[in-house]
Design a protein around this motif. Structure first.
Motif, short mmCIF file in Angstrom:
data_model
loop_
_atom_site.label_atom_id
_atom_site.label_comp_id
_atom_site.label_asym_id
_atom_site.label_seq_id
_atom_site.Cartn_x
_atom_site.Cartn_y
_atom_site.Cartn_z
N GLY A 222 0.82 -1.21 0.00
CA GLY A 222 0.00 0.00 0.00
C GLY A 222 0.86 1.25 0.00
N GLY A 223 0.52 2.15 0.85
CA GLY A 223 1.11 3.48 0.80
C GLY A 223 0.05 4.44 0.27
N VAL A 224 0.45 5.69 0.12
CA VAL A 224 -0.53 6.74 -0.21
C VAL A 224 -0.60 6.93 -1.72
CG1 VAL A 224 -1.27 9.09 0.25
CG2 VAL A 224 0.06 7.85 1.97
N GLY A 225 -1.81 6.90 -2.27
CA GLY A 225 -2.04 7.12 -3.70
C GLY A 225 -1.65 8.53 -4.12
N TYR B 159 -9.22 17.24 -13.03
CA TYR B 159 -9.38 16.65 -11.70
C TYR B 159 -8.19 17.01 -10.82
CZ TYR B 159 -6.17 13.32 -13.88
OH TYR B 159 -5.10 12.78 -14.54
N GLN B 160 -8.37 16.75 -9.53
CA GLN B 160 -7.29 16.81 -8.54
C GLN B 160 -7.06 15.40 -8.03
OE1 GLN B 160 -6.20 19.46 -5.77
NE2 GLN B 160 -5.75 20.53 -7.67
N ALA B 161 -5.81 14.99 -7.94
CA ALA B 161 -5.51 13.69 -7.35
C ALA B 161 -5.52 13.86 -5.83
CB ALA B 161 -4.16 13.19 -7.84
N VAL B 162 -6.34 13.04 -5.15
CA VAL B 162 -6.54 13.24 -3.71
C VAL B 162 -6.18 12.01 -2.87
CG1 VAL B 162 -8.22 15.09 -3.99
CG2 VAL B 162 -9.03 12.73 -3.92
N GLY B 163 -5.27 11.17 -3.39
CA GLY B 163 -4.75 10.08 -2.58
C GLY B 163 -5.45 8.76 -2.82
N GLY B 164 -5.95 8.17 -1.78
CA GLY B 164 -6.41 6.78 -1.85
C GLY B 164 -5.26 5.88 -1.45
N ILE B 165 -5.38 4.60 -1.78
CA ILE B 165 -4.36 3.66 -1.35
C ILE B 165 -3.55 3.21 -2.55
CG2 ILE B 165 -5.60 1.46 -1.55
CD1 ILE B 165 -4.70 1.03 1.48
N ASN B 166 -2.25 3.05 -2.37
CA ASN B 166 -1.40 2.66 -3.50
C ASN B 166 -1.28 1.14 -3.59
OD1 ASN B 166 -0.48 4.79 -5.27
ND2 ASN B 166 1.39 3.58 -5.36
N GLY B 167 -0.38 0.68 -4.47
CA GLY B 167 -0.34 -0.73 -4.85
C GLY B 167 -0.29 -1.72 -3.69
N ILE B 168 -1.12 -2.76 -3.79
CA ILE B 168 -1.16 -3.85 -2.81
C ILE B 168 -1.00 -5.16 -3.58
CG2 ILE B 168 -2.63 -5.07 -1.14
CD1 ILE B 168 -3.94 -2.44 -0.46
N SER B 169 -0.09 -6.01 -3.15
CA SER B 169 0.13 -7.30 -3.80
C SER B 169 -1.10 -8.20 -3.63
CB SER B 169 1.38 -7.97 -3.23
OG SER B 169 2.54 -7.28 -3.65
N MET C 241 -7.48 3.02 4.31
CA MET C 241 -7.26 4.42 3.96
C MET C 241 -8.16 5.30 4.79
SD MET C 241 -8.81 4.47 0.10
CE MET C 241 -10.51 3.98 -0.24
N HIS C 242 -7.58 6.41 5.25
CA HIS C 242 -8.35 7.42 5.98
C HIS C 242 -8.75 8.48 4.96
CE1 HIS C 242 -7.18 5.71 9.71
NE2 HIS C 242 -5.94 6.13 9.69
N LEU C 243 -10.03 8.67 4.77
CA LEU C 243 -10.48 9.70 3.82
C LEU C 243 -11.17 10.82 4.59
CD1 LEU C 243 -12.03 7.47 0.99
CD2 LEU C 243 -9.65 8.21 1.31
N ASN C 244 -11.13 11.99 4.01
CA ASN C 244 -11.90 13.12 4.54
C ASN C 244 -12.32 13.93 3.33
OD1 ASN C 244 -13.10 15.02 6.09
ND2 ASN C 244 -11.23 15.71 7.14
N LEU C 245 -13.23 13.35 2.53
CA LEU C 245 -13.54 13.90 1.22
C LEU C 245 -14.67 14.92 1.30
CD1 LEU C 245 -13.51 10.57 -0.84
CD2 LEU C 245 -11.65 12.24 -0.61
N PRO C 246 -14.47 16.08 0.67
CA PRO C 246 -15.59 17.02 0.54
C PRO C 246 -16.56 16.51 -0.54
CG PRO C 246 -13.62 17.93 -0.50
CD PRO C 246 -13.22 16.60 0.10
#
Ligand SMILES: [Cu+2]
Length: 280
Positions: free
Chosen positions: A105-108, A227-237, A244-249
């Motif tokens: 994972g990691g941050v998108g 668009y704006q890239a706002v994260g999410g979760i990155n690659g997972i095997s 993921m912690h989101l706080n989306l408007p």
């Protein structure tokens, strides 16, 4: 003191106690109670700690640059050194990953001046933080310097599963997640049920723009992206999961996986891993 005044004083005291309790409560919510590991990204370097203790952490990526950056977290197999992995990555690209490491994972991807959080349970080992986003010249950012070792020390901690508001599933090649999410803070579990690595990156569409506009821009970029890239979760095997912690408007969003399919060379987004959803 009149009864009315006593009542008002009592009320104010109650409100003060209530606010105090709320503030204490905020400090101990699942998102904040864990240690925050700050990762800064810019052209073309990461700033991040080199050593951290094992356990549950919030990984926070802040993009101080202009280009998109993500913080892919990779755990090297026991016995694989950072130098061995870095050399293989430079020579073979992401094809080097499965034999030597696990994507955890990691941050998108986050647009310039943006920030996003994921949560990770770190077990001891050697990790790498890397950015696979390509620049305009086609070179991935890790080849320009965006790759850093991270040593996780101490004991593996057994901790209870975090609370989440739902589970999103990634498969070959689709997202199973709701069409609509509530605005505001929420934690979601993301599971890779496929046979390839997947990610769930989030794009917030500019007002009035659609998924088709985003696809058209990706095919032939001109002007600023819709668009704006706002994260999410990155690659997972395959078989892995993350939170993921989101706080989306409120707004219109896209979930997307940009990881390439080795057989066709196509990004997973072209094979079905792109999905529009609404936050309200
Ligand atoms: Cu994918």
């Amino acid at each position: 003191m009149s009864t009315a005044r006593n009542f008002r004083t009592g009320l104010l005291l109650l409100i003060a106690l209530g606010v105090g309790a709320l503030m204490l409560g905020c400090r101990t919510t699942s998102a904040e109670a864990v240690h925050v590991v700050e990762v800064g990204a810019g052209e073309f370097t990461f700033s991040a700690p080199q050593t951290i203790e094992a356990g549950r952490v919030t990984l926070r990526l802040t993009n101080y640059g202009q280009e998109l950056h993500h913080a892919q977290l990779i755990r090297l197999n026991d016995g694989v050194s950072y130098d061995q992995f870095a050399t293989a990555l430079m020579e073979e690209g992401e094809a080097a990953v499965p034999a030597m490491a696990t994507l955890v994972g990691g941050v998108g991807a986050v647009s310039g001046h943006g920030s996003a959080d994921v949560m990770v349970d770190l077990i001891p080992g050697t990790y790498v933080i890397a950015c696979f986003v390509p620049s305009g010249d086609g070179q991935p950012h890790f080849a320009k310097g965006m790759m850093a070792p991270l040593l996780v020390t101490g004991q593996a901690m057994l901790s209870s599963l975090p609370e989440s508001s739902g589970t999103f599933t990634m498969a070959d090649f689709a997202f199973d997640m709701p069409d609509s999410l509530p605005a505001g803070p929420a934690t979601y579990r993301v599971v890779n049920a496929g046979e390839q690595p997947h990610e769930l990156n989030l794009l917030k569409l500019a007002p009035g723009k659609t998924l088709a506009d985003a696809q058209a821009w990706e095919a032939a970029p001109s002007g600023p992206p819709p668009y704006q890239a706002v994260g999410g979760i990155n690659g997972i095997s395959p078989g892995g999961e993350g939170y993921m912690h989101l706080n989306l408007p409120p707004g219109d969003y896209i979930a997307i996986c940009n990881i390439p399919d080795p057989a066709s060379g196509q990004a997973h987004s072209h094979l079905g891993m792109i999905k529009a959803f609404t936050v309200r």
